[in-house]
Design an enzyme around this catalytic site. Sequence first.
Site, PDB file in Angstrom:
ATOM      1  N   LYS A 111      51.242 -33.024 -24.238  1.00 24.96           N
ATOM      2  CA  LYS A 111      50.077 -32.061 -23.869  1.00 24.96           C
ATOM      3  C   LYS A 111      49.668 -32.728 -23.233  1.00 24.96           C
ATOM      4  O   LYS A 111      49.332 -32.563 -21.668  1.00 24.96           O
ATOM      5  CB  LYS A 111      49.172 -31.339 -24.895  1.00 24.96           C
ATOM      6  CG  LYS A 111      50.515 -30.606 -25.892  1.00 24.96           C
ATOM      7  CD  LYS A 111      49.616 -29.681 -27.381  1.00 24.96           C
ATOM      8  CE  LYS A 111      50.765 -28.556 -27.454  1.00 24.96           C
ATOM      9  NZ  LYS A 111      50.006 -27.893 -28.668  1.00 24.96           N
ATOM     10  N   CYS A 151      45.103 -31.151 -27.980  1.00 26.94           N
ATOM     11  CA  CYS A 151      45.444 -31.598 -28.759  1.00 26.94           C
ATOM     12  C   CYS A 151      46.118 -30.233 -29.539  1.00 26.94           C
ATOM     13  O   CYS A 151      46.404 -29.669 -28.745  1.00 26.94           O
ATOM     14  CB  CYS A 151      43.120 -30.054 -29.179  1.00 26.94           C
ATOM     15  SG  CYS A 151      42.145 -31.098 -29.311  1.00 26.94           S
ATOM     16  N   ASP A 152      46.096 -30.583 -30.618  1.00 27.18           N
ATOM     17  CA  ASP A 152      47.172 -29.719 -31.918  1.00 27.18           C
ATOM     18  C   ASP A 152      46.937 -29.500 -32.977  1.00 27.18           C
ATOM     19  O   ASP A 152      46.357 -30.407 -33.512  1.00 27.18           O
ATOM     20  CB  ASP A 152      48.286 -30.326 -31.238  1.00 27.18           C
ATOM     21  CG  ASP A 152      49.298 -29.183 -32.321  1.00 27.18           C
ATOM     22  OD1 ASP A 152      50.180 -28.653 -31.174  1.00 27.18           O
ATOM     23  OD2 ASP A 152      50.385 -29.353 -33.147  1.00 27.18           O
ATOM     24  N   SER A 153      47.356 -28.353 -33.779  1.00 31.57           N
ATOM     25  CA  SER A 153      46.356 -27.973 -34.627  1.00 31.57           C
ATOM     26  C   SER A 153      47.727 -27.402 -35.918  1.00 31.57           C
ATOM     27  O   SER A 153      48.939 -26.321 -34.984  1.00 31.57           O
ATOM     28  CB  SER A 153      45.216 -27.068 -34.525  1.00 31.57           C
ATOM     29  OG  SER A 153      44.307 -27.548 -34.008  1.00 31.57           O
ATOM     30  N   GLY A 186      44.815 -32.819 -33.720  1.00 30.66           N
ATOM     31  CA  GLY A 186      45.328 -34.283 -33.351  1.00 30.66           C
ATOM     32  C   GLY A 186      44.226 -33.882 -31.192  1.00 30.66           C
ATOM     33  O   GLY A 186      44.653 -32.908 -31.238  1.00 30.66           O
TER      34      GLY A 186
END
Length: 208
Positions: A58, A79-81, A116
């Site tokens: 991303k 970010c990624d959750s 992340g």
Amino acid sequence: MPKPVPLPPFVLASASPARRRLLQLAGIDPLVQPSHFDEDQVQTHRPGELVHALAKHKASAIAADWVNQGKTHGLILGCDSILALNGEIHGKPADEADAIARWQQMRGQRGELYTGHALIDLGQGRSIVHTAITQVHFANVTDGEIRAYVATGEPLNCAGCFALEGRGGLFIDRLEGCHTNVIGLSLPLLRRMLAELGYGVMDFWPGD
């Protein structure tokens, strides 16, 4: 390490209002440029590996856009959750029925919320990626409470099917680890990542 001069604009490669609000509360008002990276391109059953890769992709997608526009100065955060429960990875629920089923599975259980964080500094030509993990203990809520919560629509747009900073916080018994990580962005981790690139968080606070 001295911070780079001039200070680069801080870019959030996410459409998440919660992440933007966290940054603003911490004194950083980011430029928001959501990434439209196709998450289906990353296939792995390891939660840490998944959020690491997605956050990196991303941020990299927005960095590539900036470079294509001739911009060489920017600090880009991706970010990624996801939530991992009993070895199974969960992102946003598909619909209300999925959200109800998910909560019936989560109640009384403990899950791990992975986020992340990828930070790309175009000016320095450097990038770093780290992952934060928080243990989430879910309350043993009733079917009625689950249906009422899902009916609000709040969990439908949340990784893990709940918003800690909203009504969902009522149904979390306790956390082990960083609480802002559960909202979508670990502020302590971001501070350490900025320091790794030679910045202080205060550098991005507005001037007098």
